[in-house]
Enzyme design. Structure first.
Site, PDB file in Angstrom:
ATOM      1  CD  GLU A  52      -2.856  -1.106   2.485  1.00 16.10           C
ATOM      2  OE1 GLU A  52      -4.073  -0.571   2.283  1.00 16.10           O
ATOM      3  OE2 GLU A  52      -2.495  -1.539   3.655  1.00 16.10           O
TER       4      GLU A  52
ATOM      5  CD  GLU B  16      -3.281  -6.747   3.708  1.00 18.56           C
ATOM      6  OE1 GLU B  16      -2.827  -7.690   2.912  1.00 18.56           O
ATOM      7  OE2 GLU B  16      -2.859  -5.547   3.614  1.00 18.56           O
TER       8      GLU B  16
HETATM    9  C1  1HE Z   1       7.208  -8.531  11.974  1.00 13.42           C
HETATM   10  C2  1HE Z   1       6.288  -8.392  10.780  1.00 13.42           C
HETATM   11  C3  1HE Z   1       5.157  -7.551  11.028  1.00 13.42           C
HETATM   12  C4  1HE Z   1       8.127  -9.423  10.327  1.00 13.42           C
HETATM   13  N1  1HE Z   1       4.562  -7.229  12.214  1.00 13.42           N
HETATM   14  N2  1HE Z   1       6.692  -7.799  13.016  1.00 13.42           N
HETATM   15  N3  1HE Z   1       2.347  -8.598   7.199  1.00 13.42           N
HETATM   16  C5  1HE Z   1       2.548  -9.709   7.044  1.00 13.42           C
HETATM   17  O1  1HE Z   1       1.565 -10.447   7.499  1.00 13.42           O
HETATM   18  C6  1HE Z   1       3.825 -10.282   6.442  1.00 13.42           C
HETATM   19  C7  1HE Z   1       4.317 -11.111   7.780  1.00 13.42           C
HETATM   20  N4  1HE Z   1       5.886 -11.343   7.903  1.00 13.42           N
HETATM   21  C8  1HE Z   1       6.381 -12.411   7.101  1.00 13.42           C
HETATM   22  O2  1HE Z   1       5.601 -12.765   6.336  1.00 13.42           O
HETATM   23  C9  1HE Z   1       7.921 -12.412   6.994  1.00 13.42           C
HETATM   24  O3  1HE Z   1       8.555 -11.661   8.147  1.00 13.42           O
HETATM   25  C10 1HE Z   1       8.722 -11.813   5.913  1.00 13.42           C
HETATM   26  C11 1HE Z   1       8.366 -12.814   4.471  1.00 13.42           C
HETATM   27  C12 1HE Z   1       8.258 -10.338   5.512  1.00 13.42           C
HETATM   28  C13 1HE Z   1      10.286 -12.055   6.075  1.00 13.42           C
HETATM   29  O4  1HE Z   1      10.494 -13.102   6.621  1.00 13.42           O
HETATM   30  P1  1HE Z   1      11.867 -13.456   7.352  1.00 13.42           P
HETATM   31  O5  1HE Z   1      12.104 -14.843   7.447  1.00 13.42           O
HETATM   32  O6  1HE Z   1      12.929 -12.717   6.618  1.00 13.42           O
HETATM   33  O7  1HE Z   1      11.684 -12.850   8.790  1.00 13.42           O
HETATM   34  P2  1HE Z   1      10.943 -13.190  10.093  1.00 13.42           P
HETATM   35  O8  1HE Z   1      11.808 -14.244  10.681  1.00 13.42           O
HETATM   36  O9  1HE Z   1       9.557 -13.744   9.649  1.00 13.42           O
HETATM   37  O10 1HE Z   1      10.687 -12.005  10.713  1.00 13.42           O
HETATM   38  C14 1HE Z   1      11.798 -11.110  11.528  1.00 13.42           C
HETATM   39  C15 1HE Z   1      11.304 -10.394  12.692  1.00 13.42           C
HETATM   40  O11 1HE Z   1      10.488  -9.418  12.173  1.00 13.42           O
HETATM   41  C16 1HE Z   1      10.511 -11.303  13.504  1.00 13.42           C
HETATM   42  O12 1HE Z   1      10.672 -10.783  14.784  1.00 13.42           O
HETATM   43  P3  1HE Z   1      11.583 -11.316  15.857  1.00 13.42           P
HETATM   44  O13 1HE Z   1      11.384 -10.501  17.038  1.00 13.42           O
HETATM   45  O14 1HE Z   1      11.209 -12.695  16.224  1.00 13.42           O
HETATM   46  O15 1HE Z   1      12.976 -11.433  15.133  1.00 13.42           O
HETATM   47  C17 1HE Z   1       9.173 -10.783  13.068  1.00 13.42           C
HETATM   48  O16 1HE Z   1       8.089 -11.266  14.170  1.00 13.42           O
HETATM   49  C18 1HE Z   1       9.178  -9.584  12.687  1.00 13.42           C
HETATM   50  N5  1HE Z   1       8.073  -9.180  11.835  1.00 13.42           N
HETATM   51  N6  1HE Z   1       7.048  -9.141   9.712  1.00 13.42           N
HETATM   52  C19 1HE Z   1       5.441  -7.279  12.911  1.00 13.42           C
HETATM   53  N7  1HE Z   1       4.347  -7.503   9.761  1.00 13.42           N
HETATM   54  C20 1HE Z   1      -2.933  -0.589   7.094  1.00 13.42           C
HETATM   55  S1  1HE Z   1      -3.670  -2.062   7.129  1.00 13.42           S
HETATM   56  C21 1HE Z   1      -2.111  -3.188   6.520  1.00 13.42           C
HETATM   57  C22 1HE Z   1      -2.575  -4.626   6.790  1.00 13.42           C
HETATM   58  C23 1HE Z   1      -1.248  -5.308   6.587  1.00 13.42           C
HETATM   59  O17 1HE Z   1      -0.137  -4.875   6.220  1.00 13.42           O
HETATM   60  S2  1HE Z   1      -1.325  -7.092   7.040  1.00 13.42           S
HETATM   61  C24 1HE Z   1      -0.008  -7.762   6.438  1.00 13.42           C
HETATM   62  C25 1HE Z   1       1.088  -7.933   7.367  1.00 13.42           C
END
Ligand code: 1HE
Length: 271
Positions: free
Chosen positions: A125, A145
């Site tokens: 977005e 989402e």
């Molecule tokens: C996060 C987030 C996040 C990572 N919020 N903390 N977005 C999503 O549903 C996407 C969620 N994220 C992922 O699918 C993956 O993290 C990725 C594909 C982007 C990257 O994977 P990777 O293997 O490189 O990283 P990871 O091990 O999953 O994440 C590293 C850290 O970032 C980890 O935290 P840690 O403390 O355990 O190291 C994750 O929890 C953190 N992290 N993504 C919070 N999104 C206005 S409305 C909009 C609505 C949306 O955007 S919905 C989509 C949300």
């Protein structure tokens, strides 16, 4: 360079949260999502920082390059901040994103977004609010989402169907489909596709070209073109005629046209 001042002067960037960093390179500003340890997930402080940055751009900045640190452009909404919100707070939260991203799309200067790795959810977005998108080959796009039980909230339901079509957005959200950088280039999400690591240089190059345009032309492209494109044709023709006349009447246009006619202006060259 980020300065630690509450009220920035006209030559400085505003105070930004640690998840953002800004740098000035002549007439170009770079804004970097700088929270790679959380994959540049967008928390409230970051969204407010984006709004502040685009609202108070220093004088003399003519284009912005938006890019992300680490392996990914942005993992979208910070899901950790979502759990405690009630419905009213949810609406206000989404409206906050709308305000911030409107400052990008309908702000002072064109914005070039450089995409790589995950460009998902709110990250997509955010990218959609820019005027030009460059993808590195590592970029991929998704709207998770659907699987998280939530909905678009950062203007994506308005901007994304206009960019890639409602059917694609529907498919991405219903099925969790991910598109790669080549897909995004084919269906017009991005205008440039470059090799990994080349995106920022390309972004700076394009921003440099944008900065050489007459400011009034850039204004017309940002504020008039999208409204004309989305409005009724007859009003569009009128708005176009008025904008054309205003632009042609400006001193800058006259000087540029004279330059060309006196063989001092640039020619259109094949890329
Ligand atoms: C996060 C987030 C996040 C990572 N919020 N903390 N977005 C999503 O549903 C996407 C969620 N994220 C992922 O699918 C993956 O993290 C990725 C594909 C982007 C990257 O994977 P990777 O293997 O490189 O990283 P990871 O091990 O999953 O994440 C590293 C850290 O970032 C980890 O935290 P840690 O403390 O355990 O190291 C994750 O929890 C953190 N992290 N993504 C919070 N999104 C206005 S409305 C909009 C609505 C949306 O955007 S919905 C989509 C949300």
């Amino acid at each position: 360079m980020t300065r630690s001042m509450a009220a920035p002067s006209k030559n400085e960037f505003p105070d930004l949260p640690p998840s953002l960093s800004a740098e000035r390179r002549g007439e170009i500003a770079l804004l970097r999502l700088s929270r790679p340890e959380k994959r540049n997930a967008l928390d409230d402080a970051t969204i407010l920082g984006i709004e502040a940055f685009f609202t108070t751009l220093p004088d003399g900045i003519k284009a912005v390059v938006l890019h992300g640190a680490g392996e990914h452009f942005s993992a979208g909404l910070d899901l950790g901040e979502l759990t405690e919100r009630d419905v009213t707070e949810g609406v206000q939260h989404s409206r906050m994103w709308h305000r911030a991203f409107d400052r990008i799309q309908f702000g002072k200067v064109p914005v070039v977004a450089v995409l790589h790795g995950a460009v998902v959810g709110g990250g997509l977005e955010l990218a959609a609010a820019a005027h030009i998108r460059i993808a590195e080959r590592s970029a991929y796009y998704a709207l998770p989402e659907g699987s998280r039980g939530i909905f678009l909230g950062g203007g994506g339901s308005v901007r994304l169907p206009r960019l890639i079509g409602a059917a694609r957005v529907m498919d991405m959200m219903l099925t969790g489909r991910t598109h790669n950088a080549e897909d995004g280039q084919v269906f017009g999400l991005t205008q440039y596709l470059v090799e990994p690591g080349q995106g920022l240089a390309k972004g700076i190059e394009l921003a440099g070209r944008i900065a050489t345009n007459a400011p009034l032309t850039n204004f017309a492209l940002m504020h008039v073109l999208p409204r004309v494109a989305e409005g009724d044709p007859q009003s569009g023709y009128l708005a176009e005629a008025l904008m054309a006349a205003i632009a042609q009447g400006s001193d800058e246009a006259k000087a540029r046209l004279k330059e060309f006619l006196e063989k001092r202006g640039s020619k259109v060259l094949r890329e």
